[in-house]
Design an enzyme around this catalytic site. Structure first.
Site, PDB file in Angstrom:
ATOM      1  N   PHE A 155       0.614   0.391   8.061  1.00  0.00           N
ATOM      2  CA  PHE A 155       0.950  -0.973   8.455  1.00  0.00           C
ATOM      3  C   PHE A 155       1.402  -1.735   7.220  1.00  0.00           C
ATOM      4  CE2 PHE A 155       0.129  -5.468   9.268  1.00  0.00           C
ATOM      5  CZ  PHE A 155       0.760  -5.641  10.485  1.00  0.00           C
ATOM      6  N   ASP A 194       0.931  -0.354  -1.232  1.00  0.00           N
ATOM      7  CA  ASP A 194       0.623  -1.574  -0.491  1.00  0.00           C
ATOM      8  C   ASP A 194      -0.876  -1.845  -0.594  1.00  0.00           C
ATOM      9  OD1 ASP A 194      -0.113  -3.390   1.504  1.00  0.00           O
ATOM     10  OD2 ASP A 194       1.442  -2.720   2.887  1.00  0.00           O
ATOM     11  N   LYS A 199      -3.802 -10.661   0.893  1.00  0.00           N
ATOM     12  CA  LYS A 199      -4.916 -11.270   1.622  1.00  0.00           C
ATOM     13  C   LYS A 199      -5.984 -11.942   0.758  1.00  0.00           C
ATOM     14  CE  LYS A 199      -4.475  -8.542   5.838  1.00  0.00           C
ATOM     15  NZ  LYS A 199      -4.094  -9.675   6.712  1.00  0.00           N
TER      16      LYS A 199
END
Length: 402
Positions: free
Chosen positions: A138, A223, A252
């Site tokens: 993702f 990532d 995040k």
């Protein structure tokens, strides 16, 4: 103001797009690892805004940094320099102990858009056009990042996409080696796949990916949007494998809840963009950057990476030690864990936890994702364990499923 949960749900359904469904809980405020909903009910927050609230809620350092910066300068645009953004870029590069350059965005998907464009520019220079990513990976929901996302249910309704992407099974070094040749621009990987259920590869996978990229000339993009900022016990999860990527993306946890994303190009890759190649009006916003500096300073000063490693290990061991028939195991690293169930009852378990005063995330039908603040205490873990036992027994009572 001061509407109840049901009132907010009704207004939410009438005024917001239905892409998130209808949330069961409307949050009002929080302190530390505890949040309170619009009806006054308290919850132990063990998902932390999906790995975002690394300092918990209302942390004094974050509150002070945001308030002080907002009072001085809330926005500068990219036409002018603001010192918090420069200092945060320097602080990130310190964590890598390697030369590089940082681009700030507003989110993880925008950080990956930057990484994709950076890799495409590298490919233009060397005649490479193809990308390789992992199934079930993702990387975001914007169209560029979505082209790299390996979850068919999320990706396929919006194709076709611009970049040609070959997907390989995550963790399969041989499949990766077969897929990467001298036409591949970059390989995009997560150190641990988050949306597929906190799924780590076998040890050595990232080192193999680095070797494959070195042999073919492809860039290695890691990532770290969910795994970064100390969550796994190291500032970046790839540091457990002692590899150096060409590009790193994170978001995040970086500003503890304020919108921010970062794309770091290491070595010569950091200088690929020329003037006008990329931009963001709000990226590097001084308030978000000040928050990021407060987050990193607090993580370092309070030893929160050690806390994540220690309490994460205790939490995983405690869940396994329950020997509950609904739990088959726990995977992940630090305070980023997936509780794997023997049956597809994660939504029901999550509902029972919510009823009992715990927020978590049923990320897969058989996996419950945990990502609490790095500031949690042993008492928080003990309270979570007690409530987890009650929730497990409610969903799967002794003697079998109801």
């Amino acid at each position: 103001m001061n509407a109840t949960t049901s009132q907010l749900q009704e207004r939410f359904a009438a005024s917001l797009m239905p892409n998130y469904g209808l949330p069961a809980v409307a949050l009002s405020h929080g302190e530390g690892a505890t949040v309170v909903d619009a009806d006054g009910k308290s919850y132990l927050d063990f998902i932390g805004g999906i790995a975002t609230s690394v300092l918990g809620h209302g942390h004094p350092a974050l509150v002070a940094a945001v308030g002080e910066q907002a009072a001085k300068l809330a926005h500068s645009s990219n036409l002018f320099i603001n010192e918090p953004a420069v200092a945060l870029a320097e602080k990130l590069l310190e964590q890598l102990a390697a030369p590089g350059k940082v681009f700030f965005a507003n989110s993880g998907t925008e950080a990956n858009e930057c990484a994709l464009k950076l890799a495409m520019k590298y490919g233009k220079q060397s005649g490479r056009t193809r990308f390789v990513a992992a199934t079930d990976g993702f990387h975001g929901r914007s169209l560029g990042a979505l082209s790299l996302t390996g979850k068919a249910a999320i990706r396929e309704p919006f194709g076709p996409f611009g970049p040609e992407v070959t997907f390989v099974p995550f963790g399969d070094a041989a499949a990766l080696r077969d897929a990467v040749d001298d036409q591949v621009t970059a390989v995009f990987l997560e150190p641990i796949q988050g949306e597929s259920g906190v799924n780590p590869p076998e040890s050595g996978y990232l080192r193999s990916a680095r070797q494959i990229c070195d042999a073919t000339g492809a860039l290695l993009v890691v990532d770290e949007i969910q795994s970064g900022v100390g969550r796994t016990g190291r500032f970046f999860a790839h540091q457990h494998e002692d590899v150096t990527p060409d590009i790193i993306t994170l978001a995040k946890g970086l500003a503890g809840g304020l919108p921010i994303g970062a794309c770091i190009g290491l070595g010569a890759v950091g200088d690929l963009f020329g003037k006008g190649d990329h931009g963001s009006t709000f990226g590097g916003n001084p308030v978000a950057a000040a928050a990021g500096l407060a987050v990193i300073s607090t993580i370092q000063a309070d030893g929160l990476m050690n806390n994540a490693a220690k309490l994460g290990e205790d939490l995983a061991a405690g869940i396994v030690a329950l020997n509950h028939p609904l739990v088959s195991g726990v995977r992940g690293s630090g305070l980023w864990l997936g509780v794997v169930l023997t049956e597809d009852l994660a939504p029901e378990l999550n509902d029972a936890l919510t009823l009992g005063g715990v927020l978590a995330n049923p990320v897969r039908p058989n996996v419950l994702r945990l990502a609490p603040p790095l500031t949690i205490t042993k008492e928080d873990v003990d309270l979570f364990m007690a409530r987890l036992v009650s929730a497990l027994d409610a969903v799967y009572p002794p003697g079998g499923r109801p």
